[in-house]
Design a protein around this motif. Structure first.
Motif, PDB file in Angstrom:
ATOM      1  N   ARG A 153     -15.921 -62.871  47.053  1.00 32.53           N
ATOM      2  CA  ARG A 153     -14.520 -62.893  46.658  1.00 32.53           C
ATOM      3  C   ARG A 153     -13.790 -61.638  47.132  1.00 32.53           C
ATOM      4  N   THR A 173      -8.446 -68.861  42.693  1.00 36.70           N
ATOM      5  CA  THR A 173      -7.739 -67.595  42.536  1.00 36.70           C
ATOM      6  C   THR A 173      -7.418 -67.421  41.063  1.00 36.70           C
ATOM      7  N   GLY A 190      -1.380 -62.026  42.843  1.00 40.12           N
ATOM      8  CA  GLY A 190      -1.837 -63.223  43.545  1.00 40.12           C
ATOM      9  C   GLY A 190      -1.351 -63.257  44.981  1.00 40.12           C
ATOM     10  N   CYS A 212      -8.118 -73.987  46.795  1.00 41.55           N
ATOM     11  CA  CYS A 212      -7.451 -73.476  45.601  1.00 41.55           C
ATOM     12  C   CYS A 212      -5.960 -73.820  45.661  1.00 41.55           C
ATOM     13  N   PHE A 225     -10.999 -70.849  50.549  1.00 41.96           N
ATOM     14  CA  PHE A 225     -10.576 -70.200  49.316  1.00 41.96           C
ATOM     15  C   PHE A 225     -10.595 -71.257  48.222  1.00 41.96           C
ATOM     16  N   SER A 241      -3.748 -70.772  46.682  1.00 44.15           N
ATOM     17  CA  SER A 241      -3.885 -70.444  48.106  1.00 44.15           C
ATOM     18  C   SER A 241      -3.216 -71.492  48.974  1.00 44.15           C
ATOM     19  N   THR A 248      -9.852 -63.725  44.403  1.00 42.85           N
ATOM     20  CA  THR A 248      -9.864 -64.993  45.129  1.00 42.85           C
ATOM     21  C   THR A 248     -11.302 -65.254  45.559  1.00 42.85           C
ATOM     22  N   LEU A 291      -3.334 -60.825  47.043  1.00 38.04           N
ATOM     23  CA  LEU A 291      -4.655 -61.388  47.333  1.00 38.04           C
ATOM     24  C   LEU A 291      -4.574 -62.390  48.478  1.00 38.04           C
ATOM     25  N   ALA A 292      -3.605 -63.289  48.405  1.00 39.58           N
ATOM     26  CA  ALA A 292      -3.466 -64.314  49.447  1.00 39.58           C
ATOM     27  C   ALA A 292      -3.157 -63.673  50.794  1.00 39.58           C
TER      28      ALA A 292
END
Length: 102
Positions: free
Chosen positions: A13, A42, A54, A76, A39, A79, A28, A57-58
């Motif tokens: 992750r 998340t 978020g 996800c 992915f 994502s 994620t 992260l993406a």
């Protein structure tokens, strides 16, 4: 507030941390092969929702996928929505090469 995203391959992750903290504010989860990264989940700590964790992260995980030459399969929902809203990452989207015939 600065969000730092790191790859934690032992946990499969990417993890987000805030302002240099060791605490994980979100992550994620992924499944990775030599040519694809999927992915699959998340999650952002509720205390940090709405602060861009978020999205960071993406964005960072997609940038890392691009740098590694990987295709992206966004299983996800978060994502998937991020990928759909950011056409600059459209070239990373995985497209199956096999066809199912009737």
């Amino acid at each position: 507030m600065a969000v730092t995203v790191i790859d934690a391959p032992a946990a499969d992750r990417y993890e987000a941390r805030l302002d240099g903290s060791d605490s994980v504010a979100g992550f994620t989860q992924y499944i990775r092969t030599h040519e694809l990264i999927a992915f699959v989940h998340t999650e952002v700590d509720p205390a940090h929702e709405g602060r861009g964790v978020g999205s960071a992260l993406a964005r960072e995980s997609l940038d890392a996928a691009r740098a590694a030459g990987l295709r992206v399969l966004a299983v996800c929902p978060f994502s998937s929505r991020y990928l759909a809203r950011h056409p600059e990452y459209a070239d990373l989207a995985y497209q199956s090469r096999s066809r199912v015939s009737d």
